[in-house]
Design a protein around this motif. Sequence first.
Motif, PDB file in Angstrom:
ATOM      1  N   SER A  64      41.018  42.721  34.207  1.00 37.77           N
ATOM      2  CA  SER A  64      41.064  42.655  32.748  1.00 37.77           C
ATOM      3  C   SER A  64      39.709  42.251  32.180  1.00 37.77           C
ATOM      4  O   SER A  64      39.405  42.529  31.017  1.00 37.77           O
ATOM      5  N   TRP A 106      38.961  48.604  44.831  1.00 39.69           N
ATOM      6  CA  TRP A 106      40.093  47.696  44.897  1.00 39.69           C
ATOM      7  C   TRP A 106      41.458  48.354  44.763  1.00 39.69           C
ATOM      8  O   TRP A 106      42.462  47.746  45.134  1.00 39.69           O
ATOM      9  N   TYR A 107      41.518  49.554  44.213  1.00 39.83           N
ATOM     10  CA  TYR A 107      42.810  50.193  43.994  1.00 39.83           C
ATOM     11  C   TYR A 107      42.983  51.399  44.907  1.00 39.83           C
ATOM     12  O   TYR A 107      42.010  52.015  45.333  1.00 39.83           O
ATOM     13  N   ARG A 150      53.268  44.760  44.879  1.00 38.08           N
ATOM     14  CA  ARG A 150      53.330  44.660  43.411  1.00 38.08           C
ATOM     15  C   ARG A 150      52.684  43.366  42.922  1.00 38.08           C
ATOM     16  O   ARG A 150      51.991  43.345  41.903  1.00 38.08           O
ATOM     17  N   LYS A 151      52.908  42.279  43.655  1.00 37.87           N
ATOM     18  CA  LYS A 151      52.317  40.989  43.297  1.00 37.87           C
ATOM     19  C   LYS A 151      50.781  41.052  43.412  1.00 37.87           C
ATOM     20  O   LYS A 151      50.066  40.556  42.540  1.00 37.87           O
ATOM     21  N   LEU A 152      50.300  41.679  44.476  1.00 35.13           N
ATOM     22  CA  LEU A 152      48.864  41.834  44.652  1.00 35.13           C
ATOM     23  C   LEU A 152      48.272  42.715  43.557  1.00 35.13           C
ATOM     24  O   LEU A 152      47.207  42.408  43.003  1.00 35.13           O
ATOM     25  N   TRP A 192      49.400  43.088  40.542  1.00 35.76           N
ATOM     26  CA  TRP A 192      49.396  42.303  39.317  1.00 35.76           C
ATOM     27  C   TRP A 192      48.177  41.372  39.276  1.00 35.76           C
ATOM     28  O   TRP A 192      47.507  41.242  38.263  1.00 35.76           O
ATOM     29  N   LYS A 193      47.875  40.732  40.412  1.00 31.74           N
ATOM     30  CA  LYS A 193      46.707  39.855  40.476  1.00 31.74           C
ATOM     31  C   LYS A 193      45.416  40.641  40.292  1.00 31.74           C
ATOM     32  O   LYS A 193      44.489  40.180  39.612  1.00 31.74           O
ATOM     33  N   LEU A 194      45.338  41.812  40.898  1.00 33.47           N
ATOM     34  CA  LEU A 194      44.156  42.664  40.718  1.00 33.47           C
ATOM     35  C   LEU A 194      43.995  43.077  39.260  1.00 33.47           C
ATOM     36  O   LEU A 194      42.874  43.076  38.725  1.00 33.47           O
ATOM     37  N   ASP A 195      45.093  43.431  38.622  1.00 36.12           N
ATOM     38  CA  ASP A 195      45.033  43.833  37.217  1.00 36.12           C
ATOM     39  C   ASP A 195      44.541  42.679  36.335  1.00 36.12           C
ATOM     40  O   ASP A 195      43.800  42.895  35.381  1.00 36.12           O
ATOM     41  N   LEU A 196      44.963  41.456  36.649  1.00 36.43           N
ATOM     42  CA  LEU A 196      44.487  40.300  35.889  1.00 36.43           C
ATOM     43  C   LEU A 196      42.983  40.110  36.068  1.00 36.43           C
ATOM     44  O   LEU A 196      42.266  39.835  35.102  1.00 36.43           O
ATOM     45  N   CYS A 197      42.512  40.277  37.295  1.00 36.38           N
ATOM     46  CA  CYS A 197      41.072  40.151  37.537  1.00 36.38           C
ATOM     47  C   CYS A 197      40.294  41.269  36.861  1.00 36.38           C
ATOM     48  O   CYS A 197      39.216  41.045  36.313  1.00 36.38           O
TER      49      CYS A 197
END
Length: 181
Positions: A51, A166-167, A40-42, A44-49
């Motif tokens: 964006s 990435w996903y 989940r943390k990873l 979240w970081k991917l989602d920020l990138c």
Amino acid sequence: MASDHSDVVSISPSKEHVACKELDLDVEFGGTEARNKLERKLLWKLDLCMSMLVLMSILNLIDRNTASAARLRGFVTDLHLEGQQFATVLSIFYVGYIITQIPSNMFLNYIGKPSLYLPACMVIWGLIIALTGNITNFVGALLTRFFLGLVEAAFFPGAVFLISKWYMRGEIGSRLAILYW
């Protein structure tokens, strides 16, 4: 001559071996709950990138609508457009877009680095947008809109390619839905 295959060993792993490997991965990360927390943390970081893709999509959408807004602000009179020339300026964008989309996808697949290809296309796109302010006639407007179509054709296929790299399969649909809102 008949051969006996009783001495041949299978090279594919057994179900027990695969289950054991999956169990070892959970143990390596501190158990199933800890692994899920890390995932989940990873994510979240991917989602920020990613964006940045949403920001690029918004800028892309704004750019496509600028010609209509410019018409209201005197674009036609400033460039001395007559008859169907404004419609031609709008349409030529899609000619460049259609011509470049498949070769762009092929090139992207060849280099395999959408993280480099997309920003390069967006920098060129920004330069063309900046140079659009210097046009003074119909031919200049045609050329800038055509080259904008050439460069913008790389964005959406490149974004889909990047997201698919990435996903995981179950996460791609919701990310693409956000991108194409």
